[in-house]
Write a protein that holds these residues in place. Structure first.
Motif, PDB file in Angstrom:
ATOM      1  N   ILE A   9       1.170  -2.980  -6.260  1.00 48.86           N
ATOM      2  CA  ILE A   9       1.019  -1.817  -5.399  1.00 48.86           C
ATOM      3  C   ILE A   9      -0.442  -1.378  -5.406  1.00 48.86           C
ATOM      4  O   ILE A   9      -1.155  -1.568  -6.389  1.00 48.86           O
ATOM      5  N   TRP A  10      -0.865  -0.852  -4.273  1.00 50.68           N
ATOM      6  CA  TRP A  10      -2.174  -0.222  -4.159  1.00 50.68           C
ATOM      7  C   TRP A  10      -1.943   1.232  -3.779  1.00 50.68           C
ATOM      8  O   TRP A  10      -1.270   1.514  -2.802  1.00 50.68           O
ATOM      9  N   LEU A  11      -2.498   2.137  -4.572  1.00 49.48           N
ATOM     10  CA  LEU A  11      -2.366   3.559  -4.306  1.00 49.48           C
ATOM     11  C   LEU A  11      -3.633   4.093  -3.657  1.00 49.48           C
ATOM     12  O   LEU A  11      -4.728   3.984  -4.221  1.00 49.48           O
ATOM     13  N   SER A  12      -3.501   4.672  -2.467  1.00 51.77           N
ATOM     14  CA  SER A  12      -4.597   5.414  -1.869  1.00 51.77           C
ATOM     15  C   SER A  12      -4.923   6.612  -2.763  1.00 51.77           C
ATOM     16  O   SER A  12      -4.156   6.949  -3.666  1.00 51.77           O
ATOM     17  N   GLN A  19       0.834  -1.202   0.000  1.00 52.60           N
ATOM     18  CA  GLN A  19       0.000   0.000   0.000  1.00 52.60           C
ATOM     19  C   GLN A  19       0.865   1.246   0.000  1.00 52.60           C
ATOM     20  O   GLN A  19       1.675   1.461   0.900  1.00 52.60           O
ATOM     21  N   ILE A  20       0.633   2.083  -0.994  1.00 54.82           N
ATOM     22  CA  ILE A  20       1.282   3.392  -1.076  1.00 54.82           C
ATOM     23  C   ILE A  20       0.264   4.464  -0.697  1.00 54.82           C
ATOM     24  O   ILE A  20      -0.798   4.568  -1.313  1.00 54.82           O
ATOM     25  N   TYR A  21       0.584   5.215   0.329  1.00 51.82           N
ATOM     26  CA  TYR A  21      -0.206   6.388   0.698  1.00 51.82           C
ATOM     27  C   TYR A  21       0.496   7.565   0.029  1.00 51.82           C
ATOM     28  O   TYR A  21       1.495   8.067   0.547  1.00 51.82           O
ATOM     29  N   PRO A  22       0.033   7.974  -1.152  1.00 50.85           N
ATOM     30  CA  PRO A  22       0.857   8.826  -2.020  1.00 50.85           C
ATOM     31  C   PRO A  22       1.415  10.084  -1.366  1.00 50.85           C
ATOM     32  O   PRO A  22       2.583  10.443  -1.584  1.00 50.85           O
ATOM     33  N   ARG A  23       0.627  10.754  -0.548  1.00 50.68           N
ATOM     34  CA  ARG A  23       1.105  12.020   0.011  1.00 50.68           C
ATOM     35  C   ARG A  23       2.252  11.819   1.009  1.00 50.68           C
ATOM     36  O   ARG A  23       2.941  12.791   1.359  1.00 50.68           O
ATOM     37  N   PRO A  54      -1.075 -19.118   3.907  1.00 50.57           N
ATOM     38  CA  PRO A  54      -1.611 -19.213   2.543  1.00 50.57           C
ATOM     39  C   PRO A  54      -2.560 -18.060   2.251  1.00 50.57           C
ATOM     40  O   PRO A  54      -3.305 -17.612   3.118  1.00 50.57           O
ATOM     41  N   GLY A  55      -2.530 -17.588   1.025  1.00 54.82           N
ATOM     42  CA  GLY A  55      -3.400 -16.493   0.618  1.00 54.82           C
ATOM     43  C   GLY A  55      -2.599 -15.286   0.181  1.00 54.82           C
ATOM     44  O   GLY A  55      -1.418 -15.383  -0.171  1.00 54.82           O
ATOM     45  N   SER A  56      -3.246 -14.130   0.197  1.00 55.88           N
ATOM     46  CA  SER A  56      -2.617 -12.871  -0.187  1.00 55.88           C
ATOM     47  C   SER A  56      -2.286 -12.069   1.063  1.00 55.88           C
ATOM     48  O   SER A  56      -2.864 -12.297   2.132  1.00 55.88           O
ATOM     49  N   ALA A  57      -1.348 -11.129   0.953  1.00 56.57           N
ATOM     50  CA  ALA A  57      -0.969 -10.298   2.093  1.00 56.57           C
ATOM     51  C   ALA A  57      -0.725  -8.871   1.634  1.00 56.57           C
ATOM     52  O   ALA A  57      -0.257  -8.633   0.516  1.00 56.57           O
ATOM     53  N   TYR A  58      -1.048  -7.935   2.503  1.00 57.80           N
ATOM     54  CA  TYR A  58      -0.826  -6.518   2.236  1.00 57.80           C
ATOM     55  C   TYR A  58       0.227  -5.973   3.182  1.00 57.80           C
ATOM     56  O   TYR A  58       0.271  -6.335   4.364  1.00 57.80           O
ATOM     57  N   VAL A  59       1.062  -5.085   2.655  1.00 55.19           N
ATOM     58  CA  VAL A  59       2.097  -4.401   3.422  1.00 55.19           C
ATOM     59  C   VAL A  59       1.817  -2.906   3.342  1.00 55.19           C
ATOM     60  O   VAL A  59       1.622  -2.367   2.243  1.00 55.19           O
ATOM     61  N   TYR A  60       1.774  -2.235   4.472  1.00 56.20           N
ATOM     62  CA  TYR A  60       1.572  -0.781   4.491  1.00 56.20           C
ATOM     63  C   TYR A  60       2.924  -0.090   4.481  1.00 56.20           C
ATOM     64  O   TYR A  60       3.809  -0.433   5.258  1.00 56.20           O
ATOM     65  N   GLN A  61       3.080   0.880   3.603  1.00 58.67           N
ATOM     66  CA  GLN A  61       4.377   1.541   3.431  1.00 58.67           C
ATOM     67  C   GLN A  61       4.994   1.912   4.775  1.00 58.67           C
ATOM     68  O   GLN A  61       4.355   2.491   5.648  1.00 58.67           O
TER      69      GLN A  61
END
Length: 550
Positions: free
Chosen positions: A54-57, A19-23, A384-391
């Motif tokens: 990547i996921w952009l807020s 996860q990208i928090y762009p600001r 098992p499965g998917s995982a998210y990482v916060y910047q």
């Protein structure tokens, strides 16, 4: 374009998504606010980290009253972050590196500056313009009372009264969040068609999917009945069973429609739900085969550092999500919660959205918090499965507790008159280089939220070559997770460990985590990765390892 995977092997089932928090990620313009060019400039760092997407807020056009979650134009880039050309370049560069790109979509509400809401304000009650939002007449002799008793997620009333063009008090409009964020009326076919258009706009540009904000909140119960949540409830509704503005069955029809739309595009485009539901079983309803593809596992995120509770949540997750043919989507931190390093060391309840700050009693032990965070991540990446990482979590960043009051910007802080600190503490711009202005975040040294001086020691360039750093740990975990296809694996619990230990096998990897207060024996075989340097032949409290072989 990335090739389509065979059914059951779609990329989103096993991906690690950053996860990208762009600001707060990287600022190339020098104004102290991160931008899309900053994202592009650090894509190689993300490839090196070992993530898959990547996921952009939000980066869409917005007055930024809620950090971009108040959208005024869904099909343009806010000048703070650049241009559509900057987005296209970032997307192309990410795809060239094999990274998929998910973007945020905010369908529950718009900004008050959205063209539609401005038209609604200028229109009369009962008009088509007002029918796009939830306008209602007030109660009382002269309509002076709100239509019901709902409270905003950010604190205060969920209704605001408008002034008609002739200056007279008018109707009220619903906003589950800030008064600058009016809720759409999703019973209106025009709203549904508009969001189909928005989805196609970004899909045609090549995005790989959408994280859907407040996915459980779009549909409200008929008649908008009064409702008072429990005093200790999470602000997004995860602690209650029947909420007239969250989890209504009608939301599922919307996502079935979107599922069909996305299936028209190649590349296994994906939808991920932010759905704060009371149980895993209710969350799993969002990822049935004809609806969304992922849903954040917030029950896992909010679980205390307790082995028994974690085992129950992991079992329930694998059963609940697996029962509908979906992966569990594990997550420990994001832009809305206290970072998991300090959160896992808290000794008191901290509902989602409340935050912690200078006057919070019982500050978490930062050393203990980081130790537990590293162990928790070591466990999560083996599941098992998917995982998210916060910047920033790959740097072991803590929550910034000592933000001055005059620096805070979260609407929660203002709407509760400082009673809740809100989410600013997890959104402070991240450090890239210890000896550069703003720790490499911005070339001018500007930073929209102040960075703590001690973050110099956590900067990416400091951690890059340190074998014991959190960054090195994350790289090792993600490399082995990918190499051994753990995301597509199967979990088997191991017997013979005490009640304070998490122990399981996924493929050839044995994972053991000590959540107790006494050392426990190391597993057999070769220890490949340890969340902290090992001392002797035991696993210390708040430590986890991956071992290969018996």
């Amino acid at each position: 374009m990335v090739a389509v995977e065979a059914p059951g092997a779609e990329w989103w089932r096993t991906a690690v998504i950053y996860q990208i928090y762009p600001r707060s990620f990287a600022d190339r313009s020098g104004d102290g606010i991160g931008d899309l060019a900053g994202v592009t400039s650090h894509l190689d760092d993300l490839v090196t980290l070992g993530i898959d997407a990547i996921w952009l807020s939000p980066f869409q056009r917005s007055p930024q009253k809620d950090a971009g979650y108040d959208v005024s134009d869904y099909c343009d880039v806010d000048p703070l972050f650049g241009t559509l050309g900057d987005f296209d370049e970032m997307l192309a560069q990410a795809h060239a590196r094999g990274l998929r790109v998910i973007i945020d979509l905010v369908p529950n509400h718009s900004s008050e500056q959205h063209e539609w809401f401005q038209q609604a304000l200028a229109a009369t009650p009962g008009s088509p313009e007002r029918a796009r939002y939830l306008f209602r007449n007030g109660k009382g002799a002269n309509g002076e009372l709100p239509p019901n008793n709902w409270e905003s997620v950010f604190g205060g009333p969920a209704w605001t009264r408008v002034t008609d063009p002739d200056g007279a008090p008018g109707q009220w409009y619903l906003h589950l969040f800030d008064s600058s964020q009016p809720d759409f009326d999703w019973t209106n076919p025009e709203v549904r068609e508009e969001f189909r258009r928005i989805l196609r706009f970004w899909l045609d540009r090549g995005v790989d999917g959408f994280r859907v904000d407040v996915a459980h909140g779009l549909v409200k119960a008929a008649g908008l009945p009064d409702y008072t949540p429990p005093a200790d409830a999470d602000s997004m509704g995860g602690a209650e069973s029947e909420v007239p503005y969250f989890g209504q069955t009608g939301v599922h029809d919307i996502y079935r429609d979107w599922h069909i739309l996305l299936s028209e595009y190649d590349g296994d485009r994906a939808l991920c739900a932010e759905a704060w539901m009371p149980t895993i079983a209710q969350t799993a309803l969002f990822v049935r085969p004809d609806e969304m593809h992922q849903a954040f596992n917030f029950e896992y995120l909010m679980t205390r550092w307790d082995a028994g509770q974690l085992r129950r949540v992991i079992d329930g997750s694998l059963e609940g999500f697996g029962g509908v043919g979906a992966p569990s989507t594990w997550v420990l931190s994001n832009h809305d919660v206290v970072r998991h390093a300090p959160r896992l060391a808290l000794t008191f309840e901290n509902p989602q959205g409340h935050g912690i700050g200078p006057r919070t009693a019982g500050r978490p032990d930062p050393v203990l918090g980081l130790r537990r965070a590293r162990a928790a991540s070591t466990v999560m990446f083996a599941l098992p499965g998917s995982a998210y990482v916060y910047q920033g979590e790959e740097l072991g960043l803590p929550e910034v507790i000592d933000l001055p009051d005059d620096a805070r910007q979260d609407p929660t802080w203002f709407r509760t008159q400082g009673e809740r600190y809100g989410r600013d503490g997890c959104r402070v711009p991240i450090p890239w280089a210890a000896d550069e202005p703003a720790f490499g975040f911005s070339p001018t040294g500007e930073s929209w939220l102040p960075q703590p001086e001690e973050w110099a020691d956590l900067a990416r360039d400091v951690q890059r070559d340190d074998p014991d750093s959190t960054l090195t740990l994350y790289k090792a975990l993600l490399a082995e997770r990918r190499r051994r296809a753990l995301g597509a694996g199967h979990l088997t619990w191991l017997e013979g460990y005490g009640p304070d230990v998490i122990a399981f096998r996924n493929g050839a990897i044995t994972v053991v985590a000590n959540l107790g207060s006494s050392p426990v024996p190391l597993p057999g075989g070769h220890v490949m990765i340890a969340s902290e340097p090992l001392v002797g032949d035991t696993l210390a409290p708040d430590q986890a390892v991956w071992a290969l072989g018996d």
